[in-house]
Design a protein around this motif. Structure first.
Motif, short mmCIF file in Angstrom:
data_model
loop_
_atom_site.label_atom_id
_atom_site.label_comp_id
_atom_site.label_asym_id
_atom_site.label_seq_id
_atom_site.Cartn_x
_atom_site.Cartn_y
_atom_site.Cartn_z
N UNK A 220 0.86 -1.18 0.00
CA UNK A 220 0.00 0.00 0.00
C UNK A 220 0.89 1.22 0.00
N UNK A 221 0.47 2.26 -0.72
CA UNK A 221 1.28 3.49 -0.78
C UNK A 221 0.37 4.69 -0.92
N UNK A 222 0.87 5.84 -0.52
CA UNK A 222 0.10 7.07 -0.54
C UNK A 222 0.79 8.11 -1.42
N UNK A 223 0.01 9.10 -1.81
CA UNK A 223 0.57 10.29 -2.45
C UNK A 223 0.82 11.34 -1.38
N UNK A 224 0.48 12.58 -1.70
CA UNK A 224 0.76 13.67 -0.77
C UNK A 224 -0.44 14.02 0.12
N UNK A 225 -1.60 13.41 -0.13
CA UNK A 225 -2.80 13.76 0.60
C UNK A 225 -2.82 13.10 1.99
N UNK A 226 -3.61 13.68 2.89
CA UNK A 226 -3.87 12.99 4.15
C UNK A 226 -4.68 11.73 3.85
N UNK A 227 -4.27 10.63 4.44
CA UNK A 227 -4.95 9.38 4.15
C UNK A 227 -4.60 8.34 5.21
N UNK A 228 -5.32 7.24 5.17
CA UNK A 228 -5.01 6.09 6.02
C UNK A 228 -4.73 4.90 5.12
N UNK A 229 -3.51 4.38 5.19
CA UNK A 229 -3.16 3.16 4.47
C UNK A 229 -3.50 1.96 5.34
N UNK A 230 -3.98 0.91 4.71
CA UNK A 230 -4.31 -0.31 5.47
C UNK A 230 -3.84 -1.53 4.69
N UNK A 231 -3.30 -2.49 5.41
CA UNK A 231 -2.87 -3.74 4.77
C UNK A 231 -2.93 -4.87 5.79
N UNK A 232 -3.18 -6.07 5.28
CA UNK A 232 -3.12 -7.27 6.11
C UNK A 232 -1.79 -7.98 5.82
N UNK A 233 -1.00 -8.16 6.85
CA UNK A 233 0.34 -8.71 6.70
C UNK A 233 0.33 -10.18 7.11
#
Length: 272
Positions: A220-233
């Motif tokens: 999962x990756x983000x740009x410059x915006x405020x956000x919440x990344x989520x992943x199941x590891x």
């Protein structure tokens, strides 16, 4: 547990507005934390990252680990049943630390104080003196903070201590997102463990947080915006990767000392 549900909260922080930053942080935790095992926040998310401001107001903005911010975060961690990694400016006596506080659901708090300070931070913060691993209910995690991802030995030391997920609260500025991305993937693949890099955004910071698996693949990756990344590891992937390429277990530490260099037979130009 064999699966870790992780959330990285990529947030902006207004420099000096601790009350406002903490309110927004808690709102983000409540919105995105349910169902997670681990929530990671950016470096110094409670104060914002502004070194000149710390020169003037650092002692006033900093809090002890038993202060109101950590207490509020601990309450949320308990209610959600999740572990929260909080980037905070910690005050301990007269010393200020750039700290990642690992807050467990049972209310216990384990601080990791940034050990390798960026040159401009040397006059602002005291350096931590130890690395840290924490056994959370879901996985063993090991924190590093921002600039420390530049030191491969730190991540390898944590991996050898059983870390399954490297967590990296950071404040990487605009123009240096390539370092955040490259080093996070490298530290994960070098040591075949997961890595979660959660970066500040806004006010000159680049965002671009990411979650990486033990093969160096970005989940999962983000740009410059405020956000919440989520992943199941899938934590079993660590064993599978290490069985496939057992590099970590084949280290020859006696060759990595400076006094071992001469064994390489280094010669200078003109030698025969």
């Amino acid at each position: 547990m064999s699966v870790l549900d992780v959330v990285a909260l990529q947030l902006a922080a207004e420099p000096g507005n601790v009350a406002g930053n903490v309110e927004r942080l808690l709102a983000a935790v409540r919105a995105h934390g349910p169902g997670s095992d681990l929530v990671v926040t950016p470096e110094l998310v409670t104060t914002g990252y502004d070194l000149d401001m710390f020169d003037e107001r650092g002692a006033d903005l900093a809090e002890p680990l038993d202060g109101p911010t950590v207490s509020a975060v601990a309450k949320e961690a308990a209610q959600l049943g999740t572990t929260i990694v909080l980037g905070i400016l910690e005050r301990d006596g007269d010393a200020l630390y750039d700290t990642a506080a690992v807050v467990l659901p049972d209310g216990s708090v384990y601080p990791f104080r940034k050990t390798h300070l960026y040159p401009a931070e040397l006059t602002r913060f005291s350096a931590g003196e130890a690395l840290l691993t924490v056994d959370t209910p879901a996985a063993r995690i090991g924190p590093l903070i921002c600039f420390e991802h530049a030191f491969p030995e730190l991540a390898t030391t944590l991996a050898l201590a059983g870390t399954q997920t490297l967590v990296i609260p950071s404040a990487v500025p605009i123009g240096y997102e390539y370092l955040l991305t490259l080093r996070t993937r490298a530290r994960a693949q070098d040591n075949q463990m997961f890595a979660v890099a959660c970066n500040l955004t806004g006010n000159g910071f680049t965002g671009h947080s990411l979650i990486v698996d033990p093969a160096g693949k970005v989940l999962a990756s983000a740009g410059a915006e405020e956000t919440a990344l989520r992943a199941r590891l899938d934590l079993d992937l660590i064993t599978r990767e290490r069985d496939q390429e057992p590099a970590l277990g084949m280290r020859q530490a006696d060759l990595y000392r400076p006094d071992a260099v001469n064994r390489l037979g280094v010669v200078t130009a003109g030698d025969k």
